[in-house]
Design a protein around this motif. Structure first.
Motif, PDB file in Angstrom:
ATOM      1  N   ALA A 272      46.575  46.424  48.204  1.00 60.22           N
ATOM      2  CA  ALA A 272      47.616  45.771  47.395  1.00 60.22           C
ATOM      3  C   ALA A 272      47.131  44.398  46.929  1.00 60.22           C
ATOM      4  O   ALA A 272      47.358  43.995  45.781  1.00 60.22           O
ATOM      5  CB  ALA A 272      48.908  45.643  48.194  1.00 60.22           C
ATOM      6  N   ARG A 273      46.451  43.707  47.813  1.00 55.63           N
ATOM      7  CA  ARG A 273      45.897  42.390  47.450  1.00 55.63           C
ATOM      8  C   ARG A 273      44.828  42.531  46.369  1.00 55.63           C
ATOM      9  O   ARG A 273      44.782  41.751  45.410  1.00 55.63           O
ATOM     10  CB  ARG A 273      45.297  41.743  48.692  1.00 55.63           C
ATOM     11  CG  ARG A 273      44.795  40.364  48.477  1.00 55.63           C
ATOM     12  CD  ARG A 273      44.361  39.779  49.796  1.00 55.63           C
ATOM     13  NE  ARG A 273      43.705  38.515  49.613  1.00 55.63           N
ATOM     14  CZ  ARG A 273      43.060  37.891  50.551  1.00 55.63           C
ATOM     15  NH1 ARG A 273      43.007  38.409  51.767  1.00 55.63           N
ATOM     16  NH2 ARG A 273      42.479  36.760  50.315  1.00 55.63           N
TER      17      ARG A 273
ATOM     18  N   ALA B 246      35.406  42.591  28.212  1.00 51.54           N
ATOM     19  CA  ALA B 246      35.803  42.126  29.545  1.00 51.54           C
ATOM     20  C   ALA B 246      37.236  42.563  29.858  1.00 51.54           C
ATOM     21  O   ALA B 246      37.536  42.961  30.985  1.00 51.54           O
ATOM     22  CB  ALA B 246      35.675  40.608  29.634  1.00 51.54           C
ATOM     23  N   VAL B 247      38.106  42.508  28.853  1.00 53.01           N
ATOM     24  CA  VAL B 247      39.496  42.958  29.052  1.00 53.01           C
ATOM     25  C   VAL B 247      39.499  44.442  29.404  1.00 53.01           C
ATOM     26  O   VAL B 247      40.194  44.873  30.327  1.00 53.01           O
ATOM     27  CB  VAL B 247      40.354  42.674  27.798  1.00 53.01           C
ATOM     28  CG1 VAL B 247      41.677  43.421  27.864  1.00 53.01           C
ATOM     29  CG2 VAL B 247      40.597  41.188  27.638  1.00 53.01           C
TER      30      VAL B 247
ATOM     31  N   ALA C 186      43.804  36.312  28.210  1.00 49.22           N
ATOM     32  CA  ALA C 186      43.973  34.970  27.651  1.00 49.22           C
ATOM     33  C   ALA C 186      42.681  34.507  26.982  1.00 49.22           C
ATOM     34  O   ALA C 186      42.697  33.918  25.887  1.00 49.22           O
ATOM     35  CB  ALA C 186      44.399  33.991  28.737  1.00 49.22           C
ATOM     36  N   GLU C 187      41.545  34.766  27.627  1.00 46.96           N
ATOM     37  CA  GLU C 187      40.247  34.397  27.046  1.00 46.96           C
ATOM     38  C   GLU C 187      39.998  35.160  25.746  1.00 46.96           C
ATOM     39  O   GLU C 187      39.501  34.591  24.763  1.00 46.96           O
ATOM     40  CB  GLU C 187      39.121  34.687  28.037  1.00 46.96           C
ATOM     41  CG  GLU C 187      39.036  33.710  29.184  1.00 46.96           C
ATOM     42  CD  GLU C 187      37.909  34.062  30.154  1.00 46.96           C
ATOM     43  OE1 GLU C 187      36.925  34.719  29.732  1.00 46.96           O
ATOM     44  OE2 GLU C 187      38.012  33.669  31.318  1.00 46.96           O
ATOM     45  N   ALA C 188      40.337  36.439  25.746  1.00 46.52           N
ATOM     46  CA  ALA C 188      40.127  37.251  24.547  1.00 46.52           C
ATOM     47  C   ALA C 188      41.009  36.748  23.404  1.00 46.52           C
ATOM     48  O   ALA C 188      40.559  36.671  22.254  1.00 46.52           O
ATOM     49  CB  ALA C 188      40.425  38.721  24.839  1.00 46.52           C
TER      50      ALA C 188
ATOM     51  N   ALA D 226      43.188  42.003  40.754  1.00 43.99           N
ATOM     52  CA  ALA D 226      42.752  42.659  39.509  1.00 43.99           C
ATOM     53  C   ALA D 226      43.728  42.363  38.375  1.00 43.99           C
ATOM     54  O   ALA D 226      43.309  42.146  37.232  1.00 43.99           O
ATOM     55  CB  ALA D 226      42.619  44.163  39.729  1.00 43.99           C
ATOM     56  N   ALA D 227      45.012  42.329  38.685  1.00 42.05           N
ATOM     57  CA  ALA D 227      46.011  42.011  37.660  1.00 42.05           C
ATOM     58  C   ALA D 227      45.852  40.570  37.189  1.00 42.05           C
ATOM     59  O   ALA D 227      45.962  40.276  35.988  1.00 42.05           O
ATOM     60  CB  ALA D 227      47.416  42.244  38.202  1.00 42.05           C
ATOM     61  N   THR D 228      45.573  39.666  38.112  1.00 45.64           N
ATOM     62  CA  THR D 228      45.355  38.263  37.752  1.00 45.64           C
ATOM     63  C   THR D 228      44.109  38.117  36.888  1.00 45.64           C
ATOM     64  O   THR D 228      44.109  37.385  35.894  1.00 45.64           O
ATOM     65  CB  THR D 228      45.213  37.404  39.030  1.00 45.64           C
ATOM     66  OG1 THR D 228      46.398  37.564  39.815  1.00 45.64           O
ATOM     67  CG2 THR D 228      45.019  35.947  38.707  1.00 45.64           C
ATOM     68  N   ALA D 229      43.042  38.813  37.265  1.00 45.41           N
ATOM     69  CA  ALA D 229      41.801  38.768  36.485  1.00 45.41           C
ATOM     70  C   ALA D 229      42.021  39.342  35.087  1.00 45.41           C
ATOM     71  O   ALA D 229      41.482  38.816  34.104  1.00 45.41           O
ATOM     72  CB  ALA D 229      40.701  39.533  37.215  1.00 45.41           C
TER      73      ALA D 229
END
Length: 159
Positions: free
Chosen positions: A14-15, A90-91, A29-31, A20-23
């Motif tokens: 779960a962690r 990356a996305v 955001a970067e894209a 992975a969701a945060t990444a």
């Protein structure tokens, strides 16, 4: 009380899914920032190219300067497009990682639900066995008490 033996593993998965969701959010955001930079450069280049075609004939030096600026902007636009494509890749990779993390966690969730269901069924079976034993004991003691009272008790109970 039900205790899942693989709870630590489930918590780690779960962690991992949350990470992975945060990444993925950061990569998105970067894209978006890379796409916005590319759009700004393209808009600047289009604006500069539009300024190059006024009604009056510009000098040769001005045309050379404008050509140089347009070349540099083209290079920057190409670099921004490449950065945007890299960010999109990356996305995509982060989305794949999130899907895998979700799948791994969900597999353990299902296993936990299955084990918990089996545990509940066992608890219910134990409760039923205990209730059956109590009922049998009560029936037996009532039968013995009735036999001890004799045949008169049966006749009185029948009336």
């Amino acid at each position: 009380m039900f205790r899942f033996k693989l709870q630590r593993v489930l918590d780690l998965r779960a962690r991992k899914e949350r990470d992975a969701a945060t990444a993925l959010a950061a990569a998105q955001a970067e894209a978006e920032a890379a796409r916005e930079a590319q759009r700004r450069l393209e808009a600047t280049r289009a604006e500069l190219a539009q300024q190059a075609t006024p009604g009056a004939a510009p000098s040769v030096g001005a045309l050379r300067n404008l050509g140089f600026l347009l070349e540099r902007l083209d290079e920057q636009v190409a670099g921004a497009a490449e950065a945007s494509a890299t960010a999109a890749g990356a996305v995509s990779a982060r989305e794949d990682a999130l899907r895998a993390a979700f799948r791994d966690r969900r597999t353990l969730d299902r296993l936990k639900e299955k084990h918990e269901g089996a545990w509940r069924a066992g608890e219910i079976a134990q409760d039923r066995a205990l209730m059956d034993e109590i009922a049998l004991t009560r029936f037996t003691t009532q039968g013995q008490a009735a036999r001890a009272a004799g045949p008169d008790a049966d006749a009185e109970a029948a009336s």
